[in-house]
Design a protein around this motif. Structure first.
Motif, PDB file in Angstrom:
ATOM      1  N   PRO A 166       1.268  -0.758   0.116  1.00 19.44           N
ATOM      2  CA  PRO A 166      -0.061   0.369  -0.291  1.00 19.44           C
ATOM      3  C   PRO A 166       0.451   1.263   0.457  1.00 19.44           C
ATOM      4  N   THR A 167       1.132   2.389  -0.731  1.00 24.37           N
ATOM      5  CA  THR A 167       1.118   3.640  -0.877  1.00 24.37           C
ATOM      6  C   THR A 167       0.721   4.163  -1.239  1.00 24.37           C
ATOM      7  N   LEU A 168       1.256   5.612  -0.206  1.00 23.45           N
ATOM      8  CA  LEU A 168       0.434   6.775  -0.347  1.00 23.45           C
ATOM      9  C   LEU A 168       0.377   7.060  -2.116  1.00 23.45           C
ATOM     10  N   ALA A 169      -0.663   8.024  -2.016  1.00 24.49           N
ATOM     11  CA  ALA A 169      -0.385   8.574  -4.225  1.00 24.49           C
ATOM     12  C   ALA A 169      -1.013   9.822  -3.443  1.00 24.49           C
ATOM     13  N   PRO A 170      -0.203  10.977  -4.040  1.00 25.01           N
ATOM     14  CA  PRO A 170      -1.360  12.358  -3.205  1.00 25.01           C
ATOM     15  C   PRO A 170      -1.860  12.719  -4.432  1.00 25.01           C
ATOM     16  N   GLU A 228       0.445  -0.799  -4.520  1.00 26.75           N
ATOM     17  CA  GLU A 228      -0.826  -0.715  -3.911  1.00 26.75           C
ATOM     18  C   GLU A 228      -1.178   0.774  -4.320  1.00 26.75           C
ATOM     19  N   LEU A 229      -1.167   1.443  -5.000  1.00 30.66           N
ATOM     20  CA  LEU A 229      -1.396   3.262  -5.590  1.00 30.66           C
ATOM     21  C   LEU A 229      -2.833   3.236  -4.726  1.00 30.66           C
ATOM     22  N   ARG A 230      -2.577   4.403  -3.226  1.00 34.48           N
ATOM     23  CA  ARG A 230      -3.974   4.407  -2.232  1.00 34.48           C
ATOM     24  C   ARG A 230      -4.238   6.184  -2.416  1.00 34.48           C
ATOM     25  N   TRP A 231      -5.302   6.197  -3.505  1.00 33.95           N
ATOM     26  CA  TRP A 231      -4.757   8.266  -4.225  1.00 33.95           C
ATOM     27  C   TRP A 231      -5.968   8.780  -2.861  1.00 33.95           C
ATOM     28  N   GLY A 307      11.230  12.515   1.454  1.00 40.02           N
ATOM     29  CA  GLY A 307      11.390  10.831   1.519  1.00 40.02           C
ATOM     30  C   GLY A 307      10.076  11.537   3.110  1.00 40.02           C
ATOM     31  N   VAL A 308       8.745  10.875   2.593  1.00 45.90           N
ATOM     32  CA  VAL A 308       8.362  10.567   3.982  1.00 45.90           C
ATOM     33  C   VAL A 308       8.736   9.301   4.967  1.00 45.90           C
ATOM     34  N   ASP A 309       8.563   9.573   6.193  1.00 46.94           N
ATOM     35  CA  ASP A 309       8.843   8.013   7.162  1.00 46.94           C
ATOM     36  C   ASP A 309       7.475   7.208   7.102  1.00 46.94           C
ATOM     37  N   PRO A 310       7.514   5.756   6.796  1.00 49.24           N
ATOM     38  CA  PRO A 310       7.539   4.604   6.484  1.00 49.24           C
ATOM     39  C   PRO A 310       6.491   4.519   7.414  1.00 49.24           C
ATOM     40  N   ALA A 311       6.487   4.375   8.880  1.00 46.36           N
ATOM     41  CA  ALA A 311       5.521   4.570   9.452  1.00 46.36           C
ATOM     42  C   ALA A 311       4.427   6.085   9.534  1.00 46.36           C
ATOM     43  N   ALA A 314       2.200   4.953   6.707  1.00 46.19           N
ATOM     44  CA  ALA A 314       1.234   3.712   7.115  1.00 46.19           C
ATOM     45  C   ALA A 314       0.293   3.907   7.761  1.00 46.19           C
ATOM     46  N   LYS A 315       0.275   4.913   8.946  1.00 42.24           N
ATOM     47  CA  LYS A 315      -0.862   5.312   9.569  1.00 42.24           C
ATOM     48  C   LYS A 315      -1.376   6.605   8.700  1.00 42.24           C
ATOM     49  N   VAL A 316      -0.985   7.138   7.842  1.00 44.73           N
ATOM     50  CA  VAL A 316      -2.115   7.631   7.176  1.00 44.73           C
ATOM     51  C   VAL A 316      -3.445   6.775   6.169  1.00 44.73           C
ATOM     52  N   LEU A 317      -2.206   5.670   5.495  1.00 43.86           N
ATOM     53  CA  LEU A 317      -3.226   4.844   4.940  1.00 43.86           C
ATOM     54  C   LEU A 317      -3.964   3.644   5.887  1.00 43.86           C
ATOM     55  N   GLY A 318      -3.710   3.586   7.704  1.00 43.19           N
ATOM     56  CA  GLY A 318      -4.610   2.927   8.557  1.00 43.19           C
ATOM     57  C   GLY A 318      -3.655   1.689   8.738  1.00 43.19           C
ATOM     58  N   GLU A 319      -2.355   1.199   8.210  1.00 38.28           N
ATOM     59  CA  GLU A 319      -2.360  -0.170   7.954  1.00 38.28           C
ATOM     60  C   GLU A 319      -1.422  -0.368   9.248  1.00 38.28           C
TER      61      GLU A 319
END
Length: 319
Positions: A166-170, A228-231, A307-311, A314-319
């Motif tokens: 899962p990847t944060l896609a702005p 997995e792009l998460r817009w 670059g954004v911190d992976p943690a 993940a928090k923004v994506l609810g992972e």
């Protein structure tokens, strides 16, 4: 053509050197010798802020200056090379504008000359280049991407997408982007040098050359299709405290700054022959270069890591 590149071993300077050598030009590079020079060039060693003695002799048809720190260094070389070259191209930046202007406006408002940051350095560099006595081209580039990038924007995205998951896609996905591949910038600099073209030029692709969606989707495909792009809505990203441009490289949310950086009129440059390759070519070639490196991606010491911190992601994506 006898070409002198002030720089020539880094990102844009290397692209200019590679293009010039490929054309059969007689290429000389002047730098501190901290990085290996491109094949096929003559190397002069010195320091833009110190010893310029290696430049006290010799003549060239054109000079390309890629300096991006104190503007005084540009004035020193422009004065030293007076009468020994016909053309001087200084790689500046669209950051010199104080607002949504471009090079076609009469007396376009520029940043304050006392600005101590990057924009002020570039403005003082432009004024320093005016000390040269031949034609002077001010290449006001926007976002620059491509192989050998040492700022880390596209390389960060490529490595992040290659990692997958899962990847944060702005968003928004259709957010338009303007940029220039360093190799297309090099072609423009050399073509205009051959014709002695002077003056300021805004150098990026046309508005809408690509979108954030197309960029990330092609990059995901090229790097293996594992992400997995998460817009994600810009408001969500802002609430999370994630900084656009730095923590999410290349991306800016819709607004005044985005319009300025990604909605500029570049008809003047296109009228002078600027051509920009498709986004897929820039992505594929940058990934090929990245995967060929024996070690870490090069990073300029005078630019912050991106670059954004992976943690946080993940928090923004609810992972």
């Amino acid at each position: 053509m006898r070409l002198l590149i002030l720089g020539g071993s880094g990102f844009v300077g290397r692209a200019v050197a590679d293009e010039a050598v490929g054309r059969g030009y007689d290429v000389t590079v002047f730098n501190r010798g901290l990085r290996a020079a491109p094949a096929g060039v003559t190397v002069l060693t010195g320091d833009r802020l110190g010893d310029l003695s290696a430049l006290e002799r010799g003549t060239w048809d054109a000079v390309v200056d890629t300096w991006s720190a104190q503007g005084e260094a540009v004035r020193r070389t422009a004065e030293l090379l007076r009468g020994r070259a016909a053309h001087y191209a200084y790689v500046s930046s669209r950051s010199v504008y104080s607002g949504q202007e471009n090079e076609k406006a009469e007396a376009a408002p520029l940043v304050d000359d006392g600005d101590e940051g990057y924009a002020g350095d570039k403005l003082r560099g432009e004024r320093g280049a005016a000390a040269f006595d031949g034609s002077v081209l001010l290449a006001r580039a926007g976002l620059i991407l491509g192989p050998h990038e040492d700022i880390g924007r596209l390389p960060w995205w490529l490595n992040r997408l290659a990692r997958g998951g899962p990847t944060l896609a702005p968003g928004p996905r259709d957010n338009p982007l303007q940029y220039i591949d360093a190799r297309d910038l090099a072609v423009f600099l050399l073509d205009t040098a051959a014709r002695g073209v002077g003056g300021p030029f805004d150098l990026v692709s046309r508005a809408g050359h690509t979108t954030m969606g197309e960029l990330l989707e092609i990059a995901n495909e090229v790097t293996g299709g594992r992400a997995e792009l998460r817009w994600t809505d810009p408001a969500v990203i802002e609430t999370a405290g994630i900084e656009p441009w730095t923590q999410l490289p290349i991306w800016l949310p819709p607004g005044e700054l985005h319009v300025f950086l990604h909605g500029g009129d570049v008809s003047k440059a296109y009228g002078e022959g600027l051509l920009c390759r498709p986004v897929r070519a820039t992505i594929e070639d940058t990934w090929a270069w990245l995967t060929s490196l024996p070690g870490d991606v090069p990073q300029r010491a005078d630019r912050p890591a991106v670059g954004v911190d992976p943690a946080v992601e993940a928090k923004v994506l609810g992972e």
